[in-house]
Motif scaffolding. Sequence first.
Motif: not given
Length: 380
Positions: A262-270, A272-279
């Motif tokens: 239901d939301n959006a995610y911005l991941h570091r490509a190298l 991917p477990s390190d991400m920014l959660f966007i409501n």
Amino acid sequence: MSDTGELGAWNYVPSQTTFRSSISQYHDFAPETFPLGEIEWTVKTKDQQGLESPYATYQRFNAGTPSNAPTILQPASGSQIPTSEVTVEWSSVDQDQYELEIWDSTFTERLFLEQGVGAIKASTPAYQLTNNTTYIVQVRILSRAVGLWSPWSSITFSTVFVPPAVPTLIAEPDNDNGNIVVTWTEGTGSTTPAVSTDVFRREYSSNGTNEWEMVATGQLPSDVYIDYTPASDLAYEYMVRTWGGNTTSADSEIVEVEVFFDNAYLHRALTPSDMLFINSTDDRSQELEVQGQVMSFANRRLPVYEFGINESNKVEITFTVYNPDDLRIVVKFLKLKETFLYRDNYGRRFYCVATQPKISDLPFKGFQVSATLLEVDYEG
């Protein structure tokens, strides 16, 4: 032509003033016709009306005695190998290049070709052999001093090996976190123990022709892999390949799975477990552009448009951060000079860079953060 580049006298076949009566487009010379070295040649023709063509562009070739065929030392001719890979070793003299081929048992289909430079005399071809199958391997070499390939040296071998047991695979969506959890366990019933596992994924297609992408390699025979990168509302297929200690492998069954978030995610490509959660309640907008050029012509009322090959895709994201500590984390993340992977609940999924981050203070509490995500080419 001599080693110093001095040209010798022309020899004419059949003579300087006569032509051979033939419609053939080749001529066979008897063995030992040419001296050793570089030979320059050309040809001209004469038609039925007696008109002569000019001489063709000059060409050159080397005349000499090729090196002896290499001797294949391993595998022995007629032997059986217990693995899905074969290591070929040979001995040779004056080797500067080599070619190695693997053929089926009837010499009907060439399955593999490897070309190498230098005095390398052993190779493990990047070709996975099939169990209980007969193959032909052949090798030839070239010496730069002569410039001619040696005859082929070939042997026949067959495969008899026991692959590891087929692993058991489960893939389940984690809709709350926007990922897919892939779990596999080592199979039983084989005398070959499993030593590692590779994980593959592809987008589902009705005809099963999409290419597999390896998303993890060198995993344990029984393990769990979390895929942080799938798009929302898109069906995927997963498969794992278990490798045995004898370099043989066994593939699991293919499992289909789909995740919805239901939301959006911005991941570091190298990582991917390190991400920014966007409501999902925050603002997003997308801008697509197909580049081209407008052209106007005389006696034509309207212009024409020529499309180019370049495209651009931008997504503007705006979201709220409620305390300074979180803001510092967000700003540090967006300022990373690297490629990101963006995914959202509308099925968007692309690699991008974050440009023009902006922060606005809210009247009562918190901060409004915005950034432009520009899609880029990326190969991980």
